[in-house]
Write a protein that holds these residues in place. Structure first.
Motif, PDB file in Angstrom:
ATOM      1  N   ARG A  22       0.832  -1.207   0.000  1.00  0.00           N
ATOM      2  CA  ARG A  22       0.000   0.000   0.000  1.00  0.00           C
ATOM      3  C   ARG A  22       0.864   1.254   0.000  1.00  0.00           C
ATOM      4  NH1 ARG A  22      -5.168  -0.388   2.349  1.00  0.00           N
ATOM      5  NH2 ARG A  22      -5.173   1.893   2.341  1.00  0.00           N
ATOM      6  N   ASP A  26       0.790   3.986  -2.990  1.00  0.00           N
ATOM      7  CA  ASP A  26       0.125   5.259  -2.723  1.00  0.00           C
ATOM      8  C   ASP A  26       1.021   6.303  -2.090  1.00  0.00           C
ATOM      9  OD1 ASP A  26      -2.154   4.019  -3.667  1.00  0.00           O
ATOM     10  OD2 ASP A  26      -2.848   3.440  -1.675  1.00  0.00           O
ATOM     11  N   VAL A  29      -0.330   5.669   3.787  1.00  0.00           N
ATOM     12  CA  VAL A  29      -1.475   4.851   4.188  1.00  0.00           C
ATOM     13  C   VAL A  29      -1.895   5.292   5.583  1.00  0.00           C
ATOM     14  CG1 VAL A  29      -0.043   2.990   5.167  1.00  0.00           C
ATOM     15  CG2 VAL A  29      -2.382   2.513   4.403  1.00  0.00           C
ATOM     16  N   ALA A  30      -3.208   5.429   5.773  1.00  0.00           N
ATOM     17  CA  ALA A  30      -3.744   5.838   7.068  1.00  0.00           C
ATOM     18  C   ALA A  30      -3.945   4.614   7.950  1.00  0.00           C
ATOM     19  CB  ALA A  30      -5.075   6.564   6.882  1.00  0.00           C
ATOM     20  N   ALA A  32      -6.127   4.156  10.252  1.00  0.00           N
ATOM     21  CA  ALA A  32      -7.553   3.825  10.355  1.00  0.00           C
ATOM     22  C   ALA A  32      -8.009   2.976   9.177  1.00  0.00           C
ATOM     23  CB  ALA A  32      -8.377   5.107  10.445  1.00  0.00           C
ATOM     24  N   ASP A  33      -7.490   3.263   7.987  1.00  0.00           N
ATOM     25  CA  ASP A  33      -7.851   2.459   6.809  1.00  0.00           C
ATOM     26  C   ASP A  33      -7.301   1.041   6.936  1.00  0.00           C
ATOM     27  OD1 ASP A  33      -9.149   4.611   5.711  1.00  0.00           O
ATOM     28  OD2 ASP A  33      -7.479   5.192   4.410  1.00  0.00           O
ATOM     29  N   THR A  36      -9.527  -1.202   9.064  1.00  0.00           N
ATOM     30  CA  THR A  36     -10.693  -1.689   8.318  1.00  0.00           C
ATOM     31  C   THR A  36     -10.302  -2.715   7.266  1.00  0.00           C
ATOM     32  OG1 THR A  36     -11.820   0.425   8.644  1.00  0.00           O
ATOM     33  CG2 THR A  36     -12.619  -0.982   6.851  1.00  0.00           C
ATOM     34  N   ASP A  37      -9.282  -2.398   6.481  1.00  0.00           N
ATOM     35  CA  ASP A  37      -8.923  -3.241   5.339  1.00  0.00           C
ATOM     36  C   ASP A  37      -8.300  -4.572   5.747  1.00  0.00           C
ATOM     37  OD1 ASP A  37      -9.841  -1.142   3.851  1.00  0.00           O
ATOM     38  OD2 ASP A  37      -7.856  -0.408   3.274  1.00  0.00           O
ATOM     39  N   GLY A  64      -0.534   7.347  10.493  1.00  0.00           N
ATOM     40  CA  GLY A  64      -0.272   6.372   9.443  1.00  0.00           C
ATOM     41  C   GLY A  64       1.201   6.226   9.128  1.00  0.00           C
TER      42      GLY A  64
END
Length: 254
Positions: A22, A26, A29-30, A32-33, A36-37, A64
């Motif tokens: 990731r 990108d 990367v956060a 929090a994401d 979830t992911d 992040g």
């Protein structure tokens, strides 16, 4: 996320490999994401990011992680003495494109720092920059309205980056951007890390015109991340280009 996807990430090596992918794609990367992911707890994500940062694979920032600094990129202090005369000449030519009463953005870099030193007096300028050396040069000047963009401080580049920097830039409007580059070639402008490149792209997106400043050595260097093609640039101010270069309008300085 399906149970199959969640089970995949119960293994720490698999999770960390996914996080690295990731960040590589990108640039940021956060946390929090990732919770979830990956289907894991915030504490698990925090430990994974800490481990990857300790191994030098990422840079942990508030909220992040970003790509680790490019170890091959020389520190700011080293770059500032390379081609110093050429950089001063390029800066002197570049400031002639500054229009009185407008907003100017200075990217982080040693050539843009020279531009900061030469900005005309009493021209009613507003200057936006995330470069700490440029902020230090401009802060004492009462004739300039200075907007310093903060965030996570990068010691190698002496500039600020991260999600806070990108968010702040998104709210601004710029007449002229002076864009630095790690490397140049016939297809465009390159940066050292994904996140550095994203900051440059955000600057381009909020600017009416972009002027790239860089000495001829940049055509002999390489960098992994393409920032933009020459179609996004009004002109290149430099002291030399390779034979046959036709990417953009070139302003040569001696």
């Amino acid at each position: 996320m399906s149970s199959e996807g969640t089970l995949r990430y119960t293994s720490a090596p698999h999770r960390r490999e996914a996080i690295l992918r990731r960040v590589e794609l990108d640039g940021y990367v956060a946390a929090a994401d990732l919770v979830t992911d990956l289907g894991v707890s915030a504490n698990t994500v925090r430990r994974d990011l800490q481990k990857l940062a300790e191994d030098g694979l990422i840079r942990a920032v508030r909220g992040g992680a970003t790509a680790a600094a490019d170890a091959s990129a020389p520190p700011f202090a080293d770059r500032s003495v390379q081609a110093a005369d050429a950089k001063r000449g390029i800066a002197a030519a570049a400031v002639r494109h500054v229009e009185p009463g407008t907003t100017v953005a200075l990217d982080s870099g040693t050539t843009t720092l020279e531009i900061a030193k030469l900005l005309p007096a009493d021209a009613g300028l507003t200057v936006i920059t995330h470069s700490l050396p440029a902020i230090a040069v401009l802060a004492p000047r009462p004739d300039i309205t200075l907007i310093g963009i903060g965030g996570q401080y990068g010691r190698d580049t002496r500039s600020f980056g991260g999600p806070e920097t990108l968010a702040a830039l998104e709210q601004l409007s710029v007449r002229t951007l002076f864009l630095a580059a790690t490397a140049l070639d016939g297809s465009g402008v390159y940066g050292a890390t994904p996140y550095e490149a994203e900051t440059k792209r955000r600057l381009i997106s909020v600017s009416r015109r972009t002027i790239v400043v860089g000495d001829a050595r940049k055509f002999a260097l390489s960098a992994p991340i393409r920032v933009c093609g020459w179609g996004a640039v009004e002109r290149l101010v430099t002291d030399g280009v390779p034979a046959g270069f036709t990417g953009v309008r070139v302003e040569l300085v001696s």
